[in-house]
Design an enzyme around this catalytic site. Sequence first.
Site, PDB file in Angstrom:
ATOM      1  N   ASN A  42      43.522  51.368  40.308  1.00 44.34           N
ATOM      2  CA  ASN A  42      42.536  50.369  39.880  1.00 44.34           C
ATOM      3  C   ASN A  42      41.362  50.466  40.851  1.00 44.34           C
ATOM      4  O   ASN A  42      41.453  50.013  41.988  1.00 44.34           O
ATOM      5  CB  ASN A  42      43.188  48.980  39.926  1.00 44.34           C
ATOM      6  CG  ASN A  42      42.205  47.871  39.603  1.00 44.34           C
ATOM      7  OD1 ASN A  42      41.049  48.134  39.249  1.00 44.34           O
ATOM      8  ND2 ASN A  42      42.656  46.636  39.729  1.00 44.34           N
ATOM      9  N   LYS A  87      38.639  48.986  40.752  1.00 39.51           N
ATOM     10  CA  LYS A  87      37.905  47.714  40.847  1.00 39.51           C
ATOM     11  C   LYS A  87      36.397  47.991  40.770  1.00 39.51           C
ATOM     12  O   LYS A  87      35.988  48.888  40.045  1.00 39.51           O
ATOM     13  CB  LYS A  87      38.328  46.966  42.116  1.00 39.51           C
ATOM     14  CG  LYS A  87      39.857  46.771  42.167  1.00 39.51           C
ATOM     15  CD  LYS A  87      40.334  45.788  43.190  1.00 39.51           C
ATOM     16  CE  LYS A  87      41.859  45.697  43.120  1.00 39.51           C
ATOM     17  NZ  LYS A  87      42.407  44.734  44.070  1.00 39.51           N
ATOM     18  N   HIS A 125      44.547  40.655  35.576  1.00 37.55           N
ATOM     19  CA  HIS A 125      44.597  40.877  37.030  1.00 37.55           C
ATOM     20  C   HIS A 125      44.290  39.558  37.739  1.00 37.55           C
ATOM     21  O   HIS A 125      43.483  38.758  37.245  1.00 37.55           O
ATOM     22  CB  HIS A 125      43.570  41.945  37.420  1.00 37.55           C
ATOM     23  CG  HIS A 125      43.754  42.423  38.828  1.00 37.55           C
ATOM     24  ND1 HIS A 125      43.303  41.698  39.911  1.00 37.55           N
ATOM     25  CD2 HIS A 125      44.360  43.511  39.334  1.00 37.55           C
ATOM     26  CE1 HIS A 125      43.629  42.347  41.026  1.00 37.55           C
ATOM     27  NE2 HIS A 125      44.272  43.449  40.702  1.00 37.55           N
ATOM     28  N   GLU A 182      42.463  38.882  40.117  1.00 37.97           N
ATOM     29  CA  GLU A 182      41.029  38.677  40.397  1.00 37.97           C
ATOM     30  C   GLU A 182      40.312  38.135  39.158  1.00 37.97           C
ATOM     31  O   GLU A 182      39.315  37.416  39.279  1.00 37.97           O
ATOM     32  CB  GLU A 182      40.413  39.988  40.909  1.00 37.97           C
ATOM     33  CG  GLU A 182      40.894  40.280  42.327  1.00 37.97           C
ATOM     34  CD  GLU A 182      40.955  41.746  42.714  1.00 37.97           C
ATOM     35  OE1 GLU A 182      40.355  42.583  42.020  1.00 37.97           O
ATOM     36  OE2 GLU A 182      41.620  42.040  43.733  1.00 37.97           O
ATOM     37  N   GLU A 225      52.029  41.842  40.915  1.00 38.87           N
ATOM     38  CA  GLU A 225      51.113  41.951  42.047  1.00 38.87           C
ATOM     39  C   GLU A 225      51.042  40.589  42.750  1.00 38.87           C
ATOM     40  O   GLU A 225      50.267  39.717  42.325  1.00 38.87           O
ATOM     41  CB  GLU A 225      49.705  42.331  41.563  1.00 38.87           C
ATOM     42  CG  GLU A 225      49.642  43.680  40.892  1.00 38.87           C
ATOM     43  CD  GLU A 225      48.249  44.291  41.011  1.00 38.87           C
ATOM     44  OE1 GLU A 225      48.162  45.416  41.492  1.00 38.87           O
ATOM     45  OE2 GLU A 225      47.256  43.631  40.660  1.00 38.87           O
ATOM     46  N   GLY A 234      44.969  43.751  48.746  1.00 40.44           N
ATOM     47  CA  GLY A 234      43.838  44.013  49.635  1.00 40.44           C
ATOM     48  C   GLY A 234      44.002  43.423  51.022  1.00 40.44           C
ATOM     49  O   GLY A 234      43.044  43.352  51.792  1.00 40.44           O
ATOM     50  N   SER A 271      48.707  46.436  48.227  1.00 40.66           N
ATOM     51  CA  SER A 271      48.705  47.213  49.476  1.00 40.66           C
ATOM     52  C   SER A 271      49.664  48.404  49.447  1.00 40.66           C
ATOM     53  O   SER A 271      50.260  48.753  50.465  1.00 40.66           O
ATOM     54  CB  SER A 271      48.996  46.297  50.677  1.00 40.66           C
ATOM     55  OG  SER A 271      47.967  45.319  50.795  1.00 40.66           O
TER      56      SER A 271
HETATM   57  P1  13P Z   1      45.304  46.901  46.889  1.00 38.98           P
HETATM   58  O1  13P Z   1      46.146  48.141  46.659  1.00 38.98           O
HETATM   59  O2  13P Z   1      43.943  47.214  47.425  1.00 38.98           O
HETATM   60  O3  13P Z   1      46.054  45.873  47.663  1.00 38.98           O
HETATM   61  O4  13P Z   1      45.036  46.264  45.437  1.00 38.98           O
HETATM   62  C1  13P Z   1      46.099  46.087  44.565  1.00 38.98           C
HETATM   63  C2  13P Z   1      45.558  45.740  43.238  1.00 38.98           C
HETATM   64  O5  13P Z   1      45.001  44.667  43.044  1.00 38.98           O
HETATM   65  C3  13P Z   1      45.686  46.730  42.165  1.00 38.98           C
HETATM   66  O6  13P Z   1      45.386  46.186  40.922  1.00 38.98           O
END
Ligand code: 13P
Length: 245
Positions: free
Chosen positions: A8, A10, A93, A95, A160, A166, A205
Amino acid sequence: MPQLIAGNWKMHGLKAEAAALAQGVAAGAQGLGCELLVCPPALHVAAVAEILAGTPVAVGGQDCHQAEQGAHTGDVSAKMLRDVGASWVILGHSERRQNHGETDELIREKTQAAMAAGVTPIVCVGETAEQRAGGQETEVVGWQLAGSLPKPFDGVVAYEPVWAIGTGKTATEADVAQMHAFIREELVRQFGDAGMGIRILYGGSVKASNAAALLAVPHVGGALVGGASLKADEFLAIARAAKPD
Ligand code: 13P
């Protein structure tokens, strides 16, 4: 079923960076025992799909609207994603749940729209740090699964935990084992035998150094990778850590 290693991206990468990353992933994608997927920002999906055509790397979106078309300024539909070469889409997601107020009901509608357009949904669930601290993690994930997945469901679920995204804080193997076993039970309760075949990705992560341990946990069907998917070498190292089919 092979494990799915999904990147992803982002909101990262200008045109040239997206192209270079796609080329880098494709260069190491032959002969892996997993499925590989990259999900660039919507604006780059078409170009990345062209670069990856004929390679083993699939392309997906990071969101879609629940309608096929219409007066929805700024949105893209699943059909549009499909039209430019995407075969997957990430939905719900955290976010988007947090920053765009997406509800389970909306995510279910988007999931239905993706399936109708021939785009495989990856539906994300996961608890916040506060919810885990309050011992509510399985309850929260259970409600998200019940509310976000349409019947029938032809897609993938991604667990997740919000506190692991992150942050560099990965869930322990024990946390992942417990939650993935719970999600499997819920999927079987919701979908019967079909629930056994739904892949459950872990995300939060994931990096080359912890991928093998996480991908070896029972009921982990792959990884949804954020930051570590922005470097082709690191992403490919995660893919090489996948369990053979
Ligand atoms: P990270 O791997 O940067 O923690 O992000 C995970 C994520 O949100 C994947 O959709």
